[in-house]
Design a protein around this motif. Structure first.
Motif: not given
Length: 621
Positions: A307, A302, A214, A289, A397
């Motif tokens: 993200s 998600t 991440w 995840n 996203g």
């Protein structure tokens, strides 16, 4: 699912009322002058010329269109007083009559609202506040309960079954995950000012599996580049951490998953939603995840915000501005979120879908404009979310089109990603009561957060804001030609029907009309004219009128008006239109490129109209 009071005087009057849409047809009446204030709730504003005016109003060149700001409330067609050629659709010859209605003719809540039964649990409705206390004092105290570690429920981060492996100098040990989560959140909450480095360190402590995967580069860049007047992030982050750490107190009971093939609903308080979203920001939800097809929640969107934190872009900056404004608002002591929000998954069995070929309904009333937008001019109507089958699409996203923008302006919608499984072809998701926190301008690459929005719309008996949103996902066509077959068209009709169909026990006079637009016509490659007809057909079947927004596409507005006028003048039924679309698909398959639908309908229907007219000699007495 909400229910209306069948014993109320309002309901009795409604049941006795003569419904104008009964008898399978709609009367299309001319529009008259409408005060803009009646549409927008602003007193003392000038009247606005609507789509059709009387001869008297057109005299003296008084019918010039008046603009009402950047998002005109009842934008005229721009063709008032023009001379129109029926064969070509051009300005010439005798004037063309338009059958489109005015915005003021469409029904909205709360004006058409039916009083609800008292809030109550049911087999298919889970409520997360103490209902008895709500009835007595309107207080929103959490409903007691226990988390459930089961495939049919959200696996909560404070569940005792949830563990993480901690690496030590001597050996690895497993600990209850919430011990580490609450420890890190409490540390953040005690800080006067928290940095992004503090956030990154905390999140990786209880997500060790993703420590090297991440990235938080975008979050670092966002805070560093923040305008001075918005630079409140270091002070709001500790408040968010405190809110997140109170999850076991705000929502002690298990949250059922809204699974495929089931019709059921969930009602949460706005503060419970804020607590859940704060946990999503700090990435506390377990098992959420991985997008691996074998992962437990692979069929769910998600929910953790990780993200959003990596790979900087201008889009992410604007998304984070909207989301931080939401958290800044809900963690402010002066803010009192006293409402509820209901999320209802609705599934209609295939055998209960209409036989479209045999439908006798004619098209409903239509208001169409290239000005304005669904969430503003469509206030009080059923607002259509052009959804992804994974609810919310790319909101967490890179996505930034209609659905993602809607979720950013109304962040409470994002929590639906926690418990809503991928939508099937016969399913939709209704959200009632969400609050709009932000304004915006632009779209996709030009989208910008435009500051706070004050949401002053009234609430219903369940303390939900009078905002109704329905998420219906259109088919994604890799090639545009794929949509020109009756299998695909029938699927879209069924999906729209599922989304537009109201509760069976509410009379049509008390059901708000629909605010929509070019559903599935962007990245999903839908044909805007075909998708507009599909939505009109579904709306006709459920006896609801339509406000259609083309989002500044003046050419599409003109073409859809001409197409609608032609179909209404021919008294075309839904069944007949379904048959015509079958013929159109057959013709399109024989051509190298798709035939324009509006041109094909005009060439098909107008010759029939001419043949049905008596010879001119018979008209001369």
């Amino acid at each position: 699912m909400s229910s209306c009071r069948n014993d109320s005087s309002q309901m009795k009057a409604a049941l006795q009322h003569n419904n104008p849409m009964e008898g399978q047809s709609v009367e299309h009446r001319p529009c008259s002058k409408v005060p803009v204030g009646d549409l927008l709730g602003i007193p003392g504003t000038e009247p606005l010329h609507t789509n059709r005016e009387s001869d008297q109003e057109r005299t003296g060149n008084e019918a010039k269109e008046k603009k009402v700001g950047a998002r005109g409330a009842c934008g005229g067609s721009g063709r008032e007083g023009e001379k129109w050629d029926e064969a070509t659709g051009g300005a010439r010859g005798e004037e063309k009559r338009s059958y489109c209605c005015c915005l003021r003719e469409l029904k909205r809540v709360p004006k058409c609202h039916v009083e609800l039964e008292p809030l109550a649990f049911s087999r298919t409705h889970t409520i997360f506040i103490d209902v008895n206390e709500f009835r007595e004092s309107r207080k929103l105290r959490p409903q007691p309960g226990q988390p459930v570690w089961h495939k049919d429920f959200v696996k909560m981060p404070f569940s005792p079954e949830c563990h993480i492996r901690k690496t030590g100098f001597v050996s690895n040990t497993e600990v209850v995950r919430w011990q580490e989560v609450s420890k890190q959140l409490d540390n953040l909450a005690r800080k006067t000012n928290a940095s992004v480095a503090d956030i990154e360190k905390a999140i990786k402590k209880y997500n060790p599996k993703y420590e090297d995967q991440w990235s938080f580069d975008a979050l670092h860049a966002f805070v560093q580049k923040a305008p001075k007047e918005e630079n409140y992030y270091s002070s709001v982050l500790p408040k968010m951490a405190k809110l997140a750490s109170n999850l076991p107190n705000w929502i002690p009971k298990a949250i059922p998953l809204l699974q495929k093939g089931q019709s059921r609903s969930i009602t949460l308080s706005q503060m419970q939603i804020a607590c859940l979203l704060a946990n999503a920001f700090f990435c506390t939800f377990p098992h959420r995840n991985s997008q691996n097809p074998r992962a437990e929640y692979h069929n769910y969107p998600t929910i953790n915000f990780n993200s959003l934190f990596g790979v900087w872009s201008e889009k992410k900056r604007e998304k984070l501005r909207a989301l931080f404004h939401y958290f800044h608002t809900v963690t402010n002591q002066a803010t009192h979120l006293q409402g509820l929000v209901t999320f209802e998954r609705r599934c209609i069995r295939d055998k209960d879908m209409p036989n479209w070929m045999s439908c006798k309904e004619t098209l409903p009333k239509l208001y169409i404009t290239s000005k304005g937008c669904i969430e503003e001019e469509g206030t009080g109507m059923l607002q259509v979310d052009f959804a992804n089958n994974m609810i919310g699409g790319g909101v967490l996203g890179s996505g930034l089109v209609q659905e993602e923008i809607l979720f950013l302006m109304n962040p409470e919608l994002i929590v639906s990603r926690l418990f809503t499984e991928r939508l099937g072809d016969n399913e939709c998701l209704f959200i009632k009561g969400s609050q709009q926190f932000s304004g915006y301008c632009g779209y996709s690459d030009t989208f910008e957060w435009a500051g706070p929005h004050r949401d002053d719309i009234p609430r219903d008996e369940w303390m939900r804001l009078h905002r109704q949103i329905v998420a219906i996902d259109a088919l994604h066509f890799r090639q545009m030609r794929e949509q020109y077959n009756m299998g695909q068209i029938t699927r879209e009709l069924n999906k729209a029907y599922c989304g537009f169909k109201p509760d069976d026990n509410i009379p049509s006079d008390y059901i708000p009309d629909i605010a929509t637009g070019s559903w599935g016509c962007g990245a999903f490659n839908g044909d805007p004219k075909l998708k507009a007809l599909i939505q009109l057909m579904a709306a006709a079947k459920v006896q609801r009128n339509v406000a259609f927004f083309t989002f500044n596409n003046v050419s599409l507005e003109k073409d859809l008006k001409n197409m609608y006028d032609l179909l209404v003048s021919q008294k075309t039924t839904v069944g007949k239109l379904y048959e015509l679309l079958g013929d159109y698909c057959a013709v399109t398959r024989l051509t190298s490129s798709p035939v324009d639908l509006s041109v094909w309908l005009r060439n098909t229907l107008e010759p029939r109209s001419q043949l049905s007219k008596p010879p001119a000699s018979r008209l001369i007495k």
